[in-house]
Design a protein around this motif. Structure first.
Motif, PDB file in Angstrom:
ATOM      1  N   MET A   1       0.987  -1.079  -0.105  1.00  0.00           N
ATOM      2  CA  MET A   1       0.032  -0.005  -0.044  1.00  0.00           C
ATOM      3  C   MET A   1       0.916   1.348  -0.035  1.00  0.00           C
ATOM      4  O   MET A   1       0.680   2.465  -0.747  1.00  0.00           O
ATOM      5  CB  MET A   1      -0.762  -0.090   1.268  1.00  0.00           C
ATOM      6  CG  MET A   1      -1.830   1.051   1.178  1.00  0.00           C
ATOM      7  SD  MET A   1      -3.257   0.518   0.371  1.00  0.00           S
ATOM      8  CE  MET A   1      -4.491   2.099   0.360  1.00  0.00           C
ATOM      9  N   ARG A   2       2.065   1.067   0.905  1.00  0.00           N
ATOM     10  CA  ARG A   2       2.665   2.277   1.015  1.00  0.00           C
ATOM     11  C   ARG A   2       3.492   2.644  -0.427  1.00  0.00           C
ATOM     12  O   ARG A   2       3.720   3.592  -0.928  1.00  0.00           O
ATOM     13  CB  ARG A   2       4.051   1.988   1.766  1.00  0.00           C
ATOM     14  CG  ARG A   2       4.502   3.304   2.370  1.00  0.00           C
ATOM     15  CD  ARG A   2       5.284   3.111   3.716  1.00  0.00           C
ATOM     16  NE  ARG A   2       5.874   1.955   4.164  1.00  0.00           N
ATOM     17  CZ  ARG A   2       6.801   2.011   5.278  1.00  0.00           C
ATOM     18  NH1 ARG A   2       6.944   2.913   5.936  1.00  0.00           N
ATOM     19  NH2 ARG A   2       7.280   0.749   5.510  1.00  0.00           N
ATOM     20  N   SER A   4       2.598   1.815  -3.333  1.00  0.00           N
ATOM     21  CA  SER A   4       1.596   2.200  -4.580  1.00  0.00           C
ATOM     22  C   SER A   4       1.381   3.583  -4.300  1.00  0.00           C
ATOM     23  O   SER A   4       0.944   4.211  -5.281  1.00  0.00           O
ATOM     24  CB  SER A   4       0.314   1.281  -4.471  1.00  0.00           C
ATOM     25  OG  SER A   4      -0.532   1.315  -3.208  1.00  0.00           O
ATOM     26  N   PHE A   5       0.838   4.047  -3.095  1.00  0.00           N
ATOM     27  CA  PHE A   5       0.746   5.425  -2.465  1.00  0.00           C
ATOM     28  C   PHE A   5       1.933   6.071  -3.105  1.00  0.00           C
ATOM     29  O   PHE A   5       1.802   7.246  -3.743  1.00  0.00           O
ATOM     30  CB  PHE A   5       0.455   5.585  -1.080  1.00  0.00           C
ATOM     31  CG  PHE A   5       0.554   6.931  -0.709  1.00  0.00           C
ATOM     32  CD1 PHE A   5      -0.778   7.513  -0.673  1.00  0.00           C
ATOM     33  CD2 PHE A   5       1.357   7.910  -0.346  1.00  0.00           C
ATOM     34  CE1 PHE A   5      -0.973   8.789  -0.602  1.00  0.00           C
ATOM     35  CE2 PHE A   5       1.422   9.098   0.058  1.00  0.00           C
ATOM     36  CZ  PHE A   5       0.158   9.601  -0.084  1.00  0.00           C
ATOM     37  N   LYS A   8       1.862   6.303  -6.789  1.00  0.00           N
ATOM     38  CA  LYS A   8       0.877   7.208  -7.345  1.00  0.00           C
ATOM     39  C   LYS A   8       1.100   8.847  -7.198  1.00  0.00           C
ATOM     40  O   LYS A   8       0.949   9.369  -8.111  1.00  0.00           O
ATOM     41  CB  LYS A   8      -0.428   7.062  -6.663  1.00  0.00           C
ATOM     42  CG  LYS A   8      -1.474   7.643  -7.113  1.00  0.00           C
ATOM     43  CD  LYS A   8      -2.695   7.334  -6.189  1.00  0.00           C
ATOM     44  CE  LYS A   8      -3.972   8.353  -6.962  1.00  0.00           C
ATOM     45  NZ  LYS A   8      -5.261   8.063  -5.921  1.00  0.00           N
ATOM     46  N   GLN A   9       1.943   9.048  -6.193  1.00  0.00           N
ATOM     47  CA  GLN A   9       2.371  10.195  -5.935  1.00  0.00           C
ATOM     48  C   GLN A   9       3.371  10.992  -6.829  1.00  0.00           C
ATOM     49  O   GLN A   9       3.457  11.963  -7.394  1.00  0.00           O
ATOM     50  CB  GLN A   9       3.064  10.403  -4.521  1.00  0.00           C
ATOM     51  CG  GLN A   9       2.077  10.611  -3.580  1.00  0.00           C
ATOM     52  CD  GLN A   9       0.770  11.498  -3.397  1.00  0.00           C
ATOM     53  OE1 GLN A   9       1.108  12.569  -3.717  1.00  0.00           O
ATOM     54  NE2 GLN A   9      -0.442  11.274  -3.694  1.00  0.00           N
ATOM     55  N   ILE A  12       1.542  11.720  -9.991  1.00  0.00           N
ATOM     56  CA  ILE A  12       0.814  12.772  -9.848  1.00  0.00           C
ATOM     57  C   ILE A  12       1.812  14.172  -9.922  1.00  0.00           C
ATOM     58  O   ILE A  12       1.715  15.115 -10.578  1.00  0.00           O
ATOM     59  CB  ILE A  12       0.133  12.986  -8.566  1.00  0.00           C
ATOM     60  CG1 ILE A  12      -1.178  12.018  -8.569  1.00  0.00           C
ATOM     61  CG2 ILE A  12      -0.294  14.323  -8.288  1.00  0.00           C
ATOM     62  CD1 ILE A  12      -2.072  11.862  -7.201  1.00  0.00           C
ATOM     63  N   ARG A 197       4.149  21.357  -3.939  1.00  0.00           N
ATOM     64  CA  ARG A 197       3.478  20.302  -2.913  1.00  0.00           C
ATOM     65  C   ARG A 197       3.911  20.561  -1.636  1.00  0.00           C
ATOM     66  O   ARG A 197       4.029  19.666  -0.638  1.00  0.00           O
ATOM     67  CB  ARG A 197       3.793  18.890  -3.394  1.00  0.00           C
ATOM     68  CG  ARG A 197       3.670  18.523  -4.925  1.00  0.00           C
ATOM     69  CD  ARG A 197       3.352  17.212  -5.103  1.00  0.00           C
ATOM     70  NE  ARG A 197       1.945  16.655  -4.996  1.00  0.00           N
ATOM     71  CZ  ARG A 197       1.171  17.262  -5.999  1.00  0.00           C
ATOM     72  NH1 ARG A 197       1.426  18.001  -6.958  1.00  0.00           N
ATOM     73  NH2 ARG A 197      -0.141  16.993  -5.816  1.00  0.00           N
ATOM     74  N   GLN A 200       1.271  19.925   1.075  1.00  0.00           N
ATOM     75  CA  GLN A 200       1.024  18.411   1.487  1.00  0.00           C
ATOM     76  C   GLN A 200       2.143  17.861   2.087  1.00  0.00           C
ATOM     77  O   GLN A 200       2.224  17.002   2.998  1.00  0.00           O
ATOM     78  CB  GLN A 200       1.343  17.788  -0.118  1.00  0.00           C
ATOM     79  CG  GLN A 200       1.090  16.023  -0.240  1.00  0.00           C
ATOM     80  CD  GLN A 200       0.915  15.649  -1.360  1.00  0.00           C
ATOM     81  OE1 GLN A 200       0.589  16.155  -2.264  1.00  0.00           O
ATOM     82  NE2 GLN A 200       1.717  14.290  -1.655  1.00  0.00           N
ATOM     83  N   ILE A 203       1.727  18.776   5.660  1.00  0.00           N
ATOM     84  CA  ILE A 203       0.569  17.868   6.178  1.00  0.00           C
ATOM     85  C   ILE A 203       1.158  16.503   6.754  1.00  0.00           C
ATOM     86  O   ILE A 203       1.209  16.019   7.761  1.00  0.00           O
ATOM     87  CB  ILE A 203      -0.422  17.879   5.313  1.00  0.00           C
ATOM     88  CG1 ILE A 203      -1.194  19.119   5.143  1.00  0.00           C
ATOM     89  CG2 ILE A 203      -1.363  16.694   5.627  1.00  0.00           C
ATOM     90  CD1 ILE A 203      -2.447  19.202   3.859  1.00  0.00           C
ATOM     91  N   LEU A 204       2.048  16.026   5.708  1.00  0.00           N
ATOM     92  CA  LEU A 204       2.666  14.575   6.121  1.00  0.00           C
ATOM     93  C   LEU A 204       3.484  14.720   7.221  1.00  0.00           C
ATOM     94  O   LEU A 204       3.693  14.100   8.147  1.00  0.00           O
ATOM     95  CB  LEU A 204       3.412  14.246   4.830  1.00  0.00           C
ATOM     96  CG  LEU A 204       2.605  13.818   3.493  1.00  0.00           C
ATOM     97  CD1 LEU A 204       3.631  13.369   2.529  1.00  0.00           C
ATOM     98  CD2 LEU A 204       1.588  12.394   3.993  1.00  0.00           C
ATOM     99  N   ALA A 209       4.983  11.602   9.104  1.00  0.00           N
ATOM    100  CA  ALA A 209       5.636  10.775   8.239  1.00  0.00           C
ATOM    101  C   ALA A 209       6.974  11.013   8.310  1.00  0.00           C
ATOM    102  O   ALA A 209       7.758  12.192   8.524  1.00  0.00           O
ATOM    103  CB  ALA A 209       5.268  11.397   6.932  1.00  0.00           C
ATOM    104  N   GLY A 210       7.932   9.979   7.944  1.00  0.00           N
ATOM    105  CA  GLY A 210       9.315   9.968   7.909  1.00  0.00           C
ATOM    106  C   GLY A 210       9.874  10.698   6.962  1.00  0.00           C
ATOM    107  O   GLY A 210       9.025  10.721   5.787  1.00  0.00           O
ATOM    108  N   PHE A 213       9.585   8.641   3.407  1.00  0.00           N
ATOM    109  CA  PHE A 213       8.338   8.424   2.985  1.00  0.00           C
ATOM    110  C   PHE A 213       8.112   9.481   1.950  1.00  0.00           C
ATOM    111  O   PHE A 213       7.154   9.638   1.311  1.00  0.00           O
ATOM    112  CB  PHE A 213       7.434   8.278   4.325  1.00  0.00           C
ATOM    113  CG  PHE A 213       6.101   8.113   3.638  1.00  0.00           C
ATOM    114  CD1 PHE A 213       5.378   6.838   3.385  1.00  0.00           C
ATOM    115  CD2 PHE A 213       5.131   9.096   3.843  1.00  0.00           C
ATOM    116  CE1 PHE A 213       4.256   6.676   2.736  1.00  0.00           C
ATOM    117  CE2 PHE A 213       3.638   9.088   3.379  1.00  0.00           C
ATOM    118  CZ  PHE A 213       3.144   7.928   2.876  1.00  0.00           C
TER     119      PHE A 213
END
Lengths: 294, 218
Positions: A1-2, A4-5, A8-9, A12, A197, A200, A203-204, A209-210, A213
């Motif tokens: 999941m990590r 694929s996220f 995707k980012q 984007i 970004r 973003q 926010i992370l 978030a490390g 990441f």
């Protein structure tokens, strides 16, 4: 999941900053093709220089009336010179044979006698074929008793030495300049991405978030740009090789071979360049911009 | 004791900040942080999630001490706290599901666990139907509910809500406040900064009043 996220980012990011990304890919491609092209030329030049050094000879012509003992004495004197690797004696008869081979005419038929002198063909050690050293060796030989004349391609040697040095200097300079340019370019593209970004990222960071990441999408972005730049460079080089072969094959009997390794080198170099530049850029800009905003 | 502040001071150098705050917050407690704009409520919140570190004094949050905490430990602290902001701070080009799932994605949970957990939480905040929508397309009230869902998806021991109803109409504000009360009733401590007195007047939660960077119990 990590993963694929993050993937995707990455896409984007690439899509959001598609124009700078495309510019980066094209410029990396052009720069890489020049860098690889120059490296290949450099490699060819080194090979040719090597070949020239291998074939380089000093011809030592002897007085026509030397006895066998005197010739042997000259040979011994030559053998005592440290820079000399190989000594080959060419007698008058052998010189006449070489003349016939090279010019197709028998010297005895033209002149009724053989005016060609006996000589020694001398090869130096590779590292001794610099103009200064060769001149020094030639001078030592000239003053030996029994030696009439010493000949070698002094002008060619000086010319090759001069241009080889110039080519090495300019080539290395251009390669470094282009590598720096590519680095700056990828860095700037990532800087734009990070700036776009920044909210973003903030926010992370607030969510815990490390660093890796947060950075990975930008690193992947740099890798993709670098790799695509490498593909473009491979394409440019392939086209350039074909164009050169097409235009010179009627003039010279040579053709440049486009090795598939060039693709591998171009894509690998682009990828590594993208990885290093984007990692550094993401590291330095993500805290800077994120702080500005929240 | 969940949080303990001792002579906590943050000096921004322009006269703003917080001064000499001594306070403690208990596990499972709902605390209302009240006071006018600029009184230091948000600064205190930021110190709690260690976005800024004290200039003087210190704060202890469970096992974390502001005097000794490392950057890596700050990340771990934030992963165990839920934070809700007035301006929602959602990633607008991500879906509702992805926004809520973020804290679980970044800590490497499996797809199955993430899906199950996010569905339960979205159901709790009444947004299960909108899971696929982009966060940017939602109304203010819905965005704040997504932010709440994101804050509680990792089962935090504390939820910090900094003016969570500040940008919302009264009905949406009420929904958000009710959600925070529900979260608290399940055992999670909540510290909510607000100046929406109408919203909280009928509650008997602990109130802390701040003025000019200082704090007083009412």
């Amino acid at each position: 999941m990590r993963l694929s996220f993050i993937t995707k980012q990455t896409f984007i990011n690439l899509w959001t900053a598609r124009i700078p990304a495309l510019i980066a890919v094209f410029t990396i491609g052009i720069s890489l093709s020049i860098v690889i092209g120059m490296s290949l030329l450099g490699y060819k030049a080194i090979n040719s220089f090597d070949l020239f050094q291998d074939k380089f000879e000093i011809e030592v012509f002897l007085h026509p009336d030397l006895s066998r003992e005197e010739i042997l004495k000259v040979q011994n004197e030559l053998a005592s010179i440290n820079q000399i690797k190989m000594i080959n004696y060419v007698s008058k008869e052998e010189a006449a044979r070489i003349f016939k081979q090279e010019f197709g005419e028998d010297i005895y038929e033209i002149l009724d006698e053989n005016p060609l002198p006996a000589s020694f063909h001398i090869k130096l050690y590779k590292q001794m074929t610099h103009p200064g050293i060769v001149e020094n060796v030639a001078h030592r030989i000239e003053i030996l008793p029994g030696v009439d004349d010493v000949k070698y391609h002094k002008e060619i040697l000086i010319l090759i030495e001069k241009y080889f040095r110039l080519f090495s200097l300019v080539g290395t300079g251009v390669i470094f300049a282009l590598l720096i340019a590519m680095n700056i370019l990828i860095k700037n593209t990532i800087k734009l991405s990070v700036y776009a970004r920044r909210k973003q990222i903030a926010i992370l960071q607030q969510l815990g978030a490390g660093g890796l990441f947060i950075r990975l999408p930008y690193i992947f972005e740099g890798i993709i740009e670098g790799a695509l730049g490498g593909v473009f460079a491979g394409f440019l080089l392939h086209t350039a090789f074909r164009a050169v072969n097409f235009s010179v094959q009627y003039i010279f009997d040579i053709s440049l071979e486009f090795s598939p390794i060039i693709w591998t080198v171009a894509i690998s170099a682009g990828t590594v360049m993208g990885l290093l530049s984007s990692n550094r850029a993401a590291k330095s800009f993500m805290y800077l911009f994120a702080r500005d905003d929240y | 004791m969940m949080i303990e502040c001792k002579k906590l001071t943050v000096n921004f150098g322009n006269g703003e900040g917080i001064r000499n705050i001594n306070a403690s917050f208990n596990e499972g407690e709902f605390t209302l942080l009240l006071g006018p704009t600029g009184c230091g409520k948000s600064t205190l919140m930021r110190v709690i999630y260690m976005d800024i570190l004290p200039t003087k004094g210190h704060i202890n949050i469970r096992k974390w001490d502001s005097r000794k905490i490392s950057k890596r430990q700050i990340l771990h602290l934030r992963r165990e706290i839920g934070i809700i902001f007035q301006d929602f701070r959602l990633i607008e080009n991500l879906s509702v599901f992805e926004n809520v799932a973020l804290p679980l994605i970044m800590t490497g949970h499996s797809r199955r666990i993430i899906k199950d957990r996010v569905e339960v939480i979205l159901d709790e905040v009444g947004l299960l139907e909108t899971w696929h929508q982009k966060a940017g397309s939602l109304s203010g009230g819905e965005k704040q509910r997504v932010a709440i869902a994101r804050a509680i998806v990792k089962n935090p021991f504390l939820v910090l809500a900094d003016e969570p109803t500040g940008n919302l109409d009264p009905e949406a504000a009420n929904t958000v406040f009710e959600l925070l009360r529900k979260i608290n009733s399940l055992g999670t401590a909540v510290i909510m900064a607000t100046h929406n007195y109408g919203l909280i007047e009928d509650t008997d939660y602990r109130r802390i009043y701040m003025e000019n960077g200082s704090l007083m119990d009412l």
